[in-house]
Design a protein around this motif. Structure first.
Motif, mmCIF file in Angstrom:
data_model
loop_
_atom_site.group_PDB
_atom_site.id
_atom_site.type_symbol
_atom_site.label_atom_id
_atom_site.label_comp_id
_atom_site.label_asym_id
_atom_site.label_seq_id
_atom_site.Cartn_x
_atom_site.Cartn_y
_atom_site.Cartn_z
ATOM 1 N N LEU A 1 -6.723 3.837 75.925
ATOM 2 C CA LEU A 1 -6.324 2.923 75.355
ATOM 3 C C LEU A 1 -6.288 1.751 76.248
ATOM 4 O O LEU A 1 -5.955 1.432 77.479
ATOM 5 N N SER A 2 -5.977 0.607 75.316
ATOM 6 C CA SER A 2 -5.473 -0.768 76.601
ATOM 7 C C SER A 2 -4.302 -1.441 76.526
ATOM 8 O O SER A 2 -3.575 -0.775 76.163
ATOM 9 N N LEU A 3 -4.214 -2.207 77.922
ATOM 10 C CA LEU A 3 -3.109 -2.371 78.412
ATOM 11 C C LEU A 3 -2.241 -3.075 77.519
ATOM 12 O O LEU A 3 -0.646 -2.601 76.850
ATOM 13 N N LYS A 4 -2.158 -3.937 76.667
ATOM 14 C CA LYS A 4 -1.515 -4.073 75.087
ATOM 15 C C LYS A 4 -1.283 -2.582 74.295
ATOM 16 O O LYS A 4 -0.516 -3.103 73.832
ATOM 17 N N GLU A 5 -1.895 -1.993 73.603
ATOM 18 C CA GLU A 5 -1.619 -0.734 73.647
ATOM 19 C C GLU A 5 -0.852 -0.051 74.309
ATOM 20 O O GLU A 5 0.312 0.749 73.914
ATOM 21 N N ILE A 6 -0.492 0.056 75.694
ATOM 22 C CA ILE A 6 0.002 0.875 75.970
ATOM 23 C C ILE A 6 1.500 -0.497 75.973
ATOM 24 O O ILE A 6 2.690 0.932 76.125
ATOM 25 N N THR A 7 1.785 -0.781 76.128
ATOM 26 C CA THR A 7 2.936 -2.047 75.908
ATOM 27 C C THR A 7 3.558 -1.746 74.637
ATOM 28 O O THR A 7 4.577 -1.286 75.086
ATOM 29 N N HIS A 8 2.643 -1.886 73.648
ATOM 30 C CA HIS A 8 3.334 -1.942 72.631
ATOM 31 C C HIS A 8 4.359 -0.283 72.066
ATOM 32 O O HIS A 8 4.875 0.129 71.452
ATOM 33 N N GLU A 9 3.133 1.035 72.873
ATOM 34 C CA GLU A 9 3.383 2.589 73.087
ATOM 35 C C GLU A 9 5.064 2.345 73.461
ATOM 36 O O GLU A 9 5.965 3.173 73.225
ATOM 37 N N ILE A 10 5.072 1.725 74.553
ATOM 38 C CA ILE A 10 6.278 1.587 75.970
ATOM 39 C C ILE A 10 7.672 0.949 74.773
ATOM 40 O O ILE A 10 8.492 1.787 74.979
ATOM 41 N N VAL A 11 7.689 0.099 74.315
ATOM 42 C CA VAL A 11 8.376 -0.922 73.233
ATOM 43 C C VAL A 11 8.766 0.577 71.841
ATOM 44 O O VAL A 11 9.770 0.424 71.807
ATOM 45 N N LYS A 12 7.753 0.798 71.424
ATOM 46 C CA LYS A 12 8.119 2.073 70.303
ATOM 47 C C LYS A 12 9.674 2.879 70.872
ATOM 48 O O LYS A 12 10.140 3.314 70.121
ATOM 49 N N GLU A 13 8.893 3.301 71.566
ATOM 50 C CA GLU A 13 8.909 4.404 72.764
ATOM 51 C C GLU A 13 11.372 4.340 72.852
ATOM 52 O O GLU A 13 11.837 4.795 72.487
ATOM 53 N N ALA A 14 11.458 2.747 73.582
ATOM 54 C CA ALA A 14 12.515 2.398 73.867
ATOM 55 C C ALA A 14 13.127 2.205 73.210
ATOM 56 O O ALA A 14 14.515 2.458 72.334
ATOM 57 N N LEU A 15 12.283 1.738 71.985
ATOM 58 C CA LEU A 15 13.385 1.381 70.648
ATOM 59 C C LEU A 15 14.541 2.519 69.938
ATOM 60 O O LEU A 15 15.198 2.744 69.239
ATOM 61 N N LYS A 16 13.433 3.294 69.622
ATOM 62 C CA LYS A 16 13.117 4.815 69.366
ATOM 63 C C LYS A 16 14.083 5.625 70.258
ATOM 64 O O LYS A 16 15.648 5.976 69.527
ATOM 65 N N THR B 1 17.671 -2.164 74.318
ATOM 66 C CA THR B 1 15.853 -1.851 74.764
ATOM 67 C C THR B 1 15.071 -3.159 75.903
ATOM 68 O O THR B 1 14.979 -2.952 76.529
ATOM 69 N N ALA B 2 15.439 -4.665 75.389
ATOM 70 C CA ALA B 2 15.053 -5.447 76.557
ATOM 71 C C ALA B 2 15.686 -5.474 77.557
ATOM 72 O O ALA B 2 15.445 -5.232 78.963
ATOM 73 N N LYS B 3 17.193 -5.253 77.380
ATOM 74 C CA LYS B 3 17.743 -4.392 79.475
ATOM 75 C C LYS B 3 17.250 -3.618 79.512
ATOM 76 O O LYS B 3 16.887 -4.012 81.076
ATOM 77 N N GLU B 4 16.712 -2.549 79.258
ATOM 78 C CA GLU B 4 15.966 -1.423 80.000
ATOM 79 C C GLU B 4 14.664 -1.775 80.108
ATOM 80 O O GLU B 4 14.906 -0.778 81.446
ATOM 81 N N GLU C 1 12.912 -10.564 88.047
ATOM 82 C CA GLU C 1 13.285 -9.057 87.655
ATOM 83 C C GLU C 1 12.174 -8.283 87.861
ATOM 84 O O GLU C 1 10.830 -9.030 87.109
ATOM 85 N N VAL C 2 12.321 -6.910 87.858
ATOM 86 C CA VAL C 2 10.316 -5.899 88.633
ATOM 87 C C VAL C 2 11.173 -5.519 86.833
ATOM 88 O O VAL C 2 11.475 -4.641 86.814
ATOM 89 N N SER C 3 9.944 -5.223 85.816
ATOM 90 C CA SER C 3 9.351 -4.963 84.648
ATOM 91 C C SER C 3 8.990 -3.690 84.676
ATOM 92 O O SER C 3 8.419 -3.626 85.397
ATOM 93 N N VAL C 4 9.119 -3.125 83.482
ATOM 94 C CA VAL C 4 8.057 -1.640 83.325
ATOM 95 C C VAL C 4 6.988 -1.960 83.243
ATOM 96 O O VAL C 4 6.314 -1.502 84.036
ATOM 97 N N PHE C 5 6.427 -2.998 83.064
ATOM 98 C CA PHE C 5 5.264 -3.902 82.795
ATOM 99 C C PHE C 5 4.578 -3.627 84.125
ATOM 100 O O PHE C 5 3.384 -3.524 84.399
ATOM 101 N N ASP C 6 5.474 -4.768 84.748
ATOM 102 C CA ASP C 6 4.366 -4.691 85.896
ATOM 103 C C ASP C 6 4.648 -3.621 86.943
ATOM 104 O O ASP C 6 3.907 -3.074 87.287
ATOM 105 N N ILE C 7 4.923 -2.589 87.259
ATOM 106 C CA ILE C 7 5.094 -1.009 87.025
ATOM 107 C C ILE C 7 3.860 -0.534 86.686
ATOM 108 O O ILE C 7 3.204 -0.769 87.153
ATOM 109 N N LEU C 8 3.900 -0.543 85.555
ATOM 110 C CA LEU C 8 2.636 -0.091 85.226
ATOM 111 C C LEU C 8 2.068 -0.606 85.182
ATOM 112 O O LEU C 8 0.769 0.206 85.790
#
Length: 583
Positions: A540-555, A564-567, A77-84
């Protein structure tokens, strides 16, 4: 239970490298991988499928494999983070860029745009035949960069647009292997051991072929039948304009050997003879690209030359329509060979011959210009002669005179002259009276505005080459590179970036590393103050951006981790790891 046998079909080499790295972590797995995109990948899989239990691939290739082969295919799968990663690389471009792809690419791209609150130009296609029209329209609307898969990058290059290839990270690949193992264990059946035979047949010597007027083979001598070779010869014949008793000679490369191909039409029959050629010219002096420029052999060649040509892109397009010889003038490392390749693609000739004039011995020079075995007797080809500044006036006169009187062969000629800094060819040079079109290639000192975009393209190719996921440079580090003098231009820039790439362990190349590498290159140019951040996420580092995306998706999904994982197109274990690291 025997080891699970996994066949990897990767659309590009970087993904195959990632597959091999992931496969090495599983003791109960045997992995063999190949590079093959779309139908080429399907052909490879059909040839190998009896020896394997399951296939892992990506994108459109995986979708085709599911329809064409008899064993299960697992898609990476092409994940959100690959696109990022690809989006972060594109941020250095001044012009507009767009993301093009099937829904497996554009859906996570829309997710990023929504979660980060940014505007992205995203275009979803349903068939690969749509890509050309989409890119043509984007070019009309002044888009300069395309983000997409292998096919999208290749077609973007045809329209002279730069491209960034979306690469699959380790997380996405690991998820695919875990899924493959689960499915293979349920469907695993013991098969008889199959003896492995040699996969490559030694090249045979072919001598004579006779075809009728319908291009049907009526006689062959000197070797066994090869359908691939016969098909190639038939296509070659159909492209020729043979006349009765008019012999045509060209040079073709089959199975790694160079052959003289002689064709003649007599009494409605076409006679072809193939003879191995020993030109006595070393490969370091002359090389042959035996195609018409439509197929690219590496990811780096997929990177379009428009930025390497700079402001001359339109001039190249216009001059390619002329039959006059073209003279490229530029300093070391200004992209003369890439410009020659770009011209060759526009000429649409069958072959590109590259001759390094500076390495020709007197004997080799005589073979080229006085022998009946000379490659210059080829037709419908492009001849690129580099380093003509190293020729004596006598030999240069001979070269120019030969080119002037070689038009009946329907060839195109490109010459390149490497100048020192701002020095043009000497006034007493024979070039002063040579009837040709001239393209001056600018140095990096003369087009500093292009350095940022060029760096993004190089970083994308280095990610592909080394299996890393570096996003770019810190703003202050980029500013140092922009202000550097670059005496060897693109050649030096590429070398510096590769060294920076190898020593960088984080997602961004920092200022300290840039200073260290440039100091090794020589005196550091004067440096202006660091540029200001142009993106709200630059700090922001890539790790910080990753955390921000996960937080927003969970919210957005009310804390539902499965949804969230599926999205995000990642596994629940990956999501859990990201959340754990954030604690």
């Amino acid at each position: 239970m025997n080891k699970i046998r996994v066949l990897g079909i990767a659309p590009f080499e970087y993904l195959l490298l990632t597959m091999k790295q992931i496969a090495s972590k599983f003791e109960d797995l045997y992995f063999e991988g190949f590079v093959g995109d779309l139908y080429e990948g399907v052909a490879l899989a059909k040839e190998k499928e009896e020896d394997f239990d399951i296939i892992i691939s990506r994108g459109g290739t995986a979708q085709l494999l599911r329809k064409e082969v008899n064993i299960p295919t697992i898609e990476i799968e092409v994940s959100v983070f690959d696109i990022l990663h690809a989006i972060k690389l594109a941020e250095n471009f001044r012009e507009k860029y767009a993301i093009i792809g099937f829904s497996n690419i554009t859906k996570p791209a829309h997710t990023i745009a929504e979660l980060l609150g940014i505007d992205l130009d995203i275009i979803t296609i349903n068939d690969q035949n749509e890509v050309g029209d989409v890119i043509r329209n984007l070019k009309k609307n002044n888009f300069d960069l395309i983000i997409g898969d292998q096919i999208t990058s290749r077609i973007a290059a045809e329209y002279e647009l730069n491209s960034i290839l979306i690469l699959s990270g380790e997380e996405s690949t690991m998820d695919a292997f875990n899924n493959a193992i689960v499915i293979a264990r349920y469907s695993y059946e013991l098969k008889e051991k199959i003896d492995f035979h040699s996969k490559f047949q030694k090249a045979l010597e072919y001598y004579t072929f006779i075809f009728n007027k319908n291009y049907e083979l009526v006689f062959q001598s000197g070797g066994k039948n090869s359908p691939t070779l016969l098909n190639h010869l038939i296509l070659n014949l159909k492209s020729r304009h043979l006349q009765e008793n008019n012999k045509q000679i060209s040079y073709e490369k089959y199975y790694g050997k160079l052959y003289e191909v002689e064709c003649i039409l007599k009494n409605s029959f076409i006679y072809i003879s193939l003879k191995p050629v020993n030109t006595n010219i070393p490969s370091r002096s002359i090389t042959l690209t035996n195609d018409n420029g439509e197929k690219e052999n590496s990811f780096e060649e997929l990177i379009n030359s428009s930025y390497l040509v700079g402001n001359n892109k339109n001039i190249v397009t216009m001059l390619s329509r002329s039959k006059k010889p073209i003279l490229l003038i530029g300093e070391v490392g200004t992209g003369k060979e890439k410009t020659a390749r770009m011209l060759h693609r526009k000429f649409k000739n069958k072959r590109l011959w590259k001759i390094n004039a500076g390495e020709l011995s007197p004997e080799e020079f005589d073979i080229l210009f006085f022998s009946d075995q000379s490659i210059f007797l080829d037709s419908d080809s492009t001849f690129y002669i580099s380093h003509i500044e190293l020729l004596s006036n006598k030999n240069l006169n001979l070269v120019l005179d030969y080119i002037t009187h070689s038009q009946p062969f329907n060839n195109n000629w490109i010459l390149s002259y490497t100048k020192n800094l701002n020095n043009q060819p000497k006034k007493n040079s024979p070039l002063q009276t040579f009837d040709c079109n001239i393209i001056n290639l600018y140095s990096l000192r003369e087009r500093k505005q292009d350095i940022g975009p060029i760096i993004s393209i190089y970083i994308n190719s280095l990610n592909y080459k080394y299996g890393k996921q570096i996003i770019g440079l810190e703003p202050s580090a980029l500013q140092i590179l922009i202000e550097y003098d670059w005496p060897q231009n693109l050649l030096q820039l590429k070398r510096v970036l590769e060294e920076l790439f190898l020593i960088t362990k984080t997602s961004y190349i920092n200022q300290k590393s840039v200073r260290m590498v440039l100091e090794n290159e020589g005196a550091l140019s004067s440096i202006t103050s660091p540029a200001q951040n142009t993106s709200r996420y630059d700090n922001l580092s890539l790790k910080e951006i990753t955390h921000e995306i996960v937080k927003e998706a969970l919210k957005k999904n009310d804390g539902n981790q499965t949804k969230t994982a599926k999205e995000l197109k990642i596994s629940r274990s990956t999501l859990w790891r990201i959340l754990r690291d954030d604690l």
